[in-house]
Design an enzyme around this catalytic site. Structure first.
Site, PDB file in Angstrom:
ATOM      1  N   LYS A  47     -49.269 -28.162 -51.758  1.00  0.00           N
ATOM      2  CA  LYS A  47     -50.574 -27.868 -51.157  1.00  0.00           C
ATOM      3  C   LYS A  47     -50.449 -26.931 -49.964  1.00  0.00           C
ATOM      4  CE  LYS A  47     -51.362 -32.234 -50.639  1.00  0.00           C
ATOM      5  NZ  LYS A  47     -50.253 -32.784 -51.444  1.00  0.00           N
ATOM      6  N   ASP A 104     -47.024 -33.926 -52.753  1.00  0.00           N
ATOM      7  CA  ASP A 104     -45.913 -32.957 -52.853  1.00  0.00           C
ATOM      8  C   ASP A 104     -46.146 -31.910 -53.936  1.00  0.00           C
ATOM      9  OD1 ASP A 104     -44.546 -34.548 -50.940  1.00  0.00           O
ATOM     10  OD2 ASP A 104     -43.915 -35.889 -52.552  1.00  0.00           O
ATOM     11  N   GLN A 134     -51.321 -35.754 -49.257  1.00  0.00           N
ATOM     12  CA  GLN A 134     -50.956 -36.676 -50.343  1.00  0.00           C
ATOM     13  C   GLN A 134     -51.612 -36.231 -51.670  1.00  0.00           C
ATOM     14  OE1 GLN A 134     -52.053 -38.504 -47.193  1.00  0.00           O
ATOM     15  NE2 GLN A 134     -49.971 -38.095 -46.622  1.00  0.00           N
ATOM     16  N   GLY A 157     -46.157 -33.812 -45.486  1.00  0.00           N
ATOM     17  CA  GLY A 157     -45.180 -32.784 -45.145  1.00  0.00           C
ATOM     18  C   GLY A 157     -45.540 -31.537 -45.907  1.00  0.00           C
ATOM     19  N   HIS A 158     -46.049 -30.545 -45.226  1.00  0.00           N
ATOM     20  CA  HIS A 158     -46.479 -29.318 -45.904  1.00  0.00           C
ATOM     21  C   HIS A 158     -45.526 -28.181 -45.563  1.00  0.00           C
ATOM     22  CE1 HIS A 158     -50.819 -31.055 -46.235  1.00  0.00           C
ATOM     23  NE2 HIS A 158     -49.975 -31.577 -47.095  1.00  0.00           N
ATOM     24  N   ARG A 198     -61.827 -52.638 -37.121  1.00  0.00           N
ATOM     25  CA  ARG A 198     -62.684 -52.246 -35.998  1.00  0.00           C
ATOM     26  C   ARG A 198     -62.091 -52.554 -34.626  1.00  0.00           C
ATOM     27  NH1 ARG A 198     -66.862 -55.172 -39.466  1.00  0.00           N
ATOM     28  NH2 ARG A 198     -64.840 -55.920 -40.097  1.00  0.00           N
TER      29      ARG A 198
HETATM   30  P1  IMP Z   1     -47.638 -44.256 -46.234  1.00  0.00           P
HETATM   31  O1  IMP Z   1     -48.656 -43.199 -46.418  1.00  0.00           O
HETATM   32  O2  IMP Z   1     -46.561 -43.871 -45.242  1.00  0.00           O
HETATM   33  O3  IMP Z   1     -48.232 -45.600 -45.934  1.00  0.00           O
HETATM   34  O4  IMP Z   1     -46.863 -44.447 -47.630  1.00  0.00           O
HETATM   35  C1  IMP Z   1     -47.506 -44.991 -48.760  1.00  0.00           C
HETATM   36  C2  IMP Z   1     -47.045 -44.292 -50.041  1.00  0.00           C
HETATM   37  O5  IMP Z   1     -47.512 -42.955 -50.040  1.00  0.00           O
HETATM   38  C3  IMP Z   1     -45.519 -44.206 -50.201  1.00  0.00           C
HETATM   39  O6  IMP Z   1     -45.204 -44.311 -51.585  1.00  0.00           O
HETATM   40  C4  IMP Z   1     -45.196 -42.818 -49.706  1.00  0.00           C
HETATM   41  O7  IMP Z   1     -43.998 -42.317 -50.259  1.00  0.00           O
HETATM   42  C5  IMP Z   1     -46.410 -42.059 -50.218  1.00  0.00           C
HETATM   43  N1  IMP Z   1     -46.701 -40.860 -49.430  1.00  0.00           N
HETATM   44  C6  IMP Z   1     -47.294 -40.782 -48.237  1.00  0.00           C
HETATM   45  N2  IMP Z   1     -47.416 -39.502 -47.844  1.00  0.00           N
HETATM   46  C7  IMP Z   1     -46.920 -38.753 -48.836  1.00  0.00           C
HETATM   47  C8  IMP Z   1     -46.819 -37.338 -49.035  1.00  0.00           C
HETATM   48  O8  IMP Z   1     -47.232 -36.513 -48.220  1.00  0.00           O
HETATM   49  N3  IMP Z   1     -46.248 -36.956 -50.217  1.00  0.00           N
HETATM   50  C9  IMP Z   1     -45.839 -37.835 -51.143  1.00  0.00           C
HETATM   51  N4  IMP Z   1     -45.919 -39.146 -51.009  1.00  0.00           N
HETATM   52  C10 IMP Z   1     -46.462 -39.610 -49.859  1.00  0.00           C
END
Ligand code: IMP
Length: 427
Positions: A16, A13, A223, A40-41, A142
């Site tokens: 990007k 967040d 991420q 989420g961009h 796999r």
């Molecule tokens: P997952 O990627 O849905 O498995 O979530 C794992 C962790 O990554 C959680 O703490 C989510 O809130 C965090 N997370 C996943 N995608 C994002 C993102 O795009 N921005 C911020 N946190 C994320």
């Protein structure tokens, strides 16, 4: 020849989408290399806001080639919805390519993501429940289904049957839930396959040919560093590699091809989901930052936890990704505070540490050691030259550069494309 990797330097967040969109103007190719629709961009182009989850942010320019690389996990339903969302919003899609080796998120991955979080109870990760973790689990086991499998009816039927037998056993016998039906999933996914077929390609080859031809390729990370499965705050991480090295694996290019790594970093820190966060502000300052910065998730709508800038994390991100330049975002959100704090180290067990700790148990106990700096009151959203920023804002940026050892080549002072202070060439 220019290949630039853009990554998140904190917990995701960082903005990007905005920086990718800004740099994409000069790029020929924009590539997503990991994660999925957990991302989420948000991009504001010509005054209009767009929210993207899976498609590279470069898609808003009609003349770019956008690539979803092999390291991404693709939910085909989401991808098709995103394409129609863009069409409805009047965006003409130039060229979108999908790696035949990318893994597919299946309905049982989404179900499993929710069930696993329920079982974890107070130890839950706080996932986005989009099926990301279970899809990467199948990849590592796999047994995953790849785009290339989906394109072949017999192969897909065979792999889906084997997967469903295993997953339904789990749903019925372990979780006491209903089994998922083969026919429903098979027919629906074959429908997706036909809609996606023309985009499927050997994306590693396409990217390599572009680089060899002297085109500009931008790799768009999702991420952030601290959500990296190896280098992040495990287990409160995602299941892929958001760090710069992830671009090599997730796009099929070698490290010698990369010229520059841009670390997008917010002028403060946020975190979504569970896990330790030393500079978290649980007071009205944190609430103010959350309100001013609209710190609510693009994907899940969850409120983001907010805190002061953490230079220990910044230095760590520089180290694990070899960041060459920072793009500092949301500087405008810090306008109006009398003083600002920057965390320069952690106090733990009577000791001051300056490097990011390996142990999460220790990280949990870390108390921030702050430096305090004067804030500024002037609106900075119209500033276009670094020299026109208030002195306190300039000093804040310069201190971040000093503490992290790299230049802040871009500084964003608002969500619009034009709200970007450029202090050097990237491409
Ligand atoms: P997952 O990627 O849905 O498995 O979530 C794992 C962790 O990554 C959680 O703490 C989510 O809130 C965090 N997370 C996943 N995608 C994002 C993102 O795009 N921005 C911020 N946190 C994320």
């Amino acid at each position: 020849m220019a290949a630039v990797v853009l990554i998140g330097s904190q917990w995701g967040d960082e903005g990007k989408g905005k920086i990718t969109d800004f740099l994409a103007e000069k790029a020929n190719v924009v590539v997503r290399y990991q994660g999925g629709n957990n991302a989420g961009h948000t991009v504001v182009a010509n005054g209009e806001e767009f929210k993207l989850h899976l498609i590279p942010s470069g898609i808003l320019y009609e003349d770019k080639t956008c690539v979803i690389g092999n390291g991404v996990v693709i939910d085909p339903q989401v991808l098709l919805e995103e394409l129609s969302y863009l069409a409805i919003r009047g965006i003409k899609i130039g060229k979108l390519l999908i790696s035949s080796n990318a893994h597919i998120i299946m309905p049982y991955h989404r179900v499993l993501d929710g069930l696993e979080e329920e079982v974890r109870a107070e130890h839950k990760i706080g996932t986005t429940k989009r099926g990301i973790g279970p899809a990467y689990m199948d990849k590592a086991s796999r047994i995953g289904i790849r785009v290339i499998d989906l394109m072949d009816k017999e192969e897909f039927a065979d792999k889906l049957k084997r997967n469903l037998t295993e997953k339904n056993n789990l749903f019925v016998k372990v979780y006491g839930k209903e089994a998922l039906k083969f026919e429903d999933i098979y027919e629906t996914y074959l429908g997706y396959a036909e809609q996606l077929r023309s985009m499927v390609t050997d994306s590693s080859l396409v990217i390599d040919q572009s680089i060899q031809a002297g085109e500009k390729v931008l790799f768009e990370g999702a991420q952030g560093t601290l959500l990296d499965i190896d280098h992040g705050t495990y287990p409160y991480v995602t299941s892929s590699h958001p760090i710069a090295g992830g671009a090599c694996i997730g796009a099929g290019i070698g490290p010698t091809r990369i010229n520059r790594v841009i670390g997008v970093i917010k002028a403060y820190t946020t975190r979504v989901g569970e896990g330790p966060f030393p500079t978290e502000l649980l007071d009205e300052v944190g609430e103010e930052i959350q309100k001013n910065g609209h710190e609510f998730g693009t994907t899940t709508g969850r409120a983001r936890r907010c805190g002061w800038f953490d230079a220990v994390i910044a230095r760590y991100a520089v180290r694990v990704s070899g960041i060459s330049d920072f793009a500092i975002t949301k500087l405008d959100v810090l306008t109006g505070f009398d003083t600002l704090k920057i965390c320069v180290g952690y106090s733990v067990n009577g000791e001051i540490i300056r490097e990011f700790p390996q142990s999460q148990k220790i990280f949990k106990q870390c108390q921030p050691v702050y430096e305090e700096m004067p804030g500024w009151q002037e609106d900075v959203t119209h500033v276009r030259q670094f020299g026109d920023l208030p002195e306190a804002a300039r000093n804040y940026i310069l201190r971040i550069e000093e503490l992290s050892g790299i230049p802040a080549t871009l500084v964003a002072i608002g969500p619009g494309r034009e709200q970007t202070i450029v202090r050097g060439e990237i491409f």
